[in-house]
Scaffold this active site. Structure first.
Site, PDB file in Angstrom:
ATOM      1  N   ILE A  11       0.769  -1.163  -0.070  1.00 52.07           N
ATOM      2  CA  ILE A  11       0.170  -0.086   0.164  1.00 52.07           C
ATOM      3  C   ILE A  11       0.791   1.326  -0.194  1.00 52.07           C
ATOM      4  CG2 ILE A  11      -1.790   1.086   1.251  1.00 52.07           C
ATOM      5  CD1 ILE A  11      -2.442  -1.704   0.014  1.00 52.07           C
ATOM      6  N   LYS A  12       0.772   2.212  -0.990  1.00 53.70           N
ATOM      7  CA  LYS A  12       1.516   3.486  -1.239  1.00 53.70           C
ATOM      8  C   LYS A  12       0.864   4.432  -0.142  1.00 53.70           C
ATOM      9  CE  LYS A  12       3.641   4.009  -5.133  1.00 53.70           C
ATOM     10  NZ  LYS A  12       3.735   4.556  -6.585  1.00 53.70           N
ATOM     11  N   ILE A  13       1.848   4.898   0.649  1.00 53.95           N
ATOM     12  CA  ILE A  13       1.311   6.136   1.594  1.00 53.95           C
ATOM     13  C   ILE A  13       2.564   7.125   1.281  1.00 53.95           C
ATOM     14  CG2 ILE A  13       1.142   6.906   3.918  1.00 53.95           C
ATOM     15  CD1 ILE A  13       0.269   4.152   4.730  1.00 53.95           C
TER      16      ILE A  13
END
Length: 372
Positions: A139-141
């Protein structure tokens, strides 16, 4: 094709593709790149999805079904993008299994409109992990100030994270700190640390684009002589910071508990200045334990004429510091540049997301069934 991609892989650089579309999945192209060009991961972002959904008719059937259910445009986007990520993750699953979970990864980004809001970012990350439901998802944050505590919380829940939009060395250290804090939370919660993975996406070419523009404006021979040096210097010093953090006592305790290092990922490695060699940010950023995520054009260029000559990072720390010092001596503020790039990065992804909303809404209307 040369063996440059194999040599790059043999040097300890994981080759990831910075692109994804339904067409790439269904045509067998992604599987082919994995099989023939040493690709072991995929990254996506709002711009990539906006382009994929706007091009062609690969999404028509799914969009028609979503239109028939009268879903919101936001829900439609989530259903479309998570379907692509899920399918790509399944194609990459053998790589994931063969590398013990290190590679074979597919990244999907939280809604960029949440970049400056911690709690909604955490909630979105949890939702995306649940929706995709594949162990080889990241998951890209974004590495904004609000993103840092979200990274800690999400890692602490056992969700693997790709931290994106890192431009500054100071922020990169904060990202590594957030990762270690997350691992410590996960350890305290009794989670299996060996299952948690993370990469830190350190952006490269945009640093040169901005600093080169300022050097060109200064216009002296000295200034022009520094063009094309800042981005590599910045990335090399980031790797020095990575080596330092992941040889610390704090890390040793987590390593003993089965944790994995957060690998540096070189992002934005497509060359934007046509006067530079098109494989510059691949050839010159070879170091063990890194990832290079490339647009397809850069991947093809590297395969065709990349010059992989071994480690091109670890011997260059002093020269890297000298290059950044020389840029600063000309009155170019590093802190100002990296903050501008972070702000612009968030704005660009927000703009792409808004374009994606508009184009998806238009497609939902076009493909909506007549009442009955």
């Amino acid at each position: 094709m040369t063996d440059a991609l194999k040599r790059l892989s043999d040097e300890g650089v994981a080759i990831w593709l910075d692109d994804l579309s339904r067409q790439r999945i269904t045509s067998g192209n992604l599987a082919e790149l994995i099989d023939q060009q040493h690709v072991v991961g995929v990254t996506t972002n709002p711009s990539i999805f906006q382009k994929a959904i706007s091009d062609g008719h690969g999404y028509d059937q799914q969009v028609a079904d979503l239109a028939a259910r009268k879903v919101t445009v936001e829900e439609a986007i989530r259903m479309i993008t998570t379907a692509d990520v899920r399918d790509a993750a399944d194609i990459l699953r053998p790589v994931f299994d063969a590398t013990g979970g290190q590679d074979g990864r597919v990244s999907i980004e939280v809604d960029p409109r949440l970049a400056h809001h911690t709690t909604p970012t955490i909630a979105e990350a949890k939702q995306l992990a649940w929706l995709v439901d594949r162990p080889n998802t990241l998951i890209k944050i974004p590495a904004t100030k609000a993103g840092l505590p979200a990274i800690t919380e999400v890692i602490g829940l056992g969700i693997s994270v790709n931290v994106t939009l890192i431009f500054s060395l100071e922020r990169y250290r904060e990202v590594m700190d957030a990762y270690l804090a997350g691992l410590e939370k996960a350890k305290a919660a009794g989670l299996d640390l060996s299952l948690i993975r993370s990469v830190a996406s350190f952006f490269v070419s945009r640093v040169d684009s901005e600093i080169d523009k300022r050097l060109e404006k200064i216009g002296t021979d000295e200034a022009k002589g520094l063009k094309g040096k800042a981005a590599l210097a910045n990335a090399r010093l980031a790797y020095e910071a990575y080596e330092e953090v992941f040889s610390s006592e704090r890390w040793a305790a987590l390593d003993k508990a089965g944790a994995n290092k957060q690998r540096p990922l070189w992002a934005s490695t497509g060359v934007k200045d046509p006067t530079y060699k098109d494989t510059l940010y691949v050839d010159e950023l070879v170091a063990p334990g890194t990832v290079n995520t490339m647009p397809e054009a850069t991947l093809e260029a590297t395969g065709d004429h990349g010059q992989i000559t071994g480690d091109t990072v670890r011997g260059g720390y002093a020269a890297a510091r000298a290059d950044l010092d020389a840029v600063a001596a000309l009155g170019i503020s590093y802190d100002e540049v990296v903050q501008l790039l972070e702000d612009e990065g968030v704005e660009k992804f927000e703009a792409s997301w808004n374009d994606l909303l508009k184009s998806t809404e238009a497609e939902l209307k076009r493909l909506a069934p007549s009442e009955g």
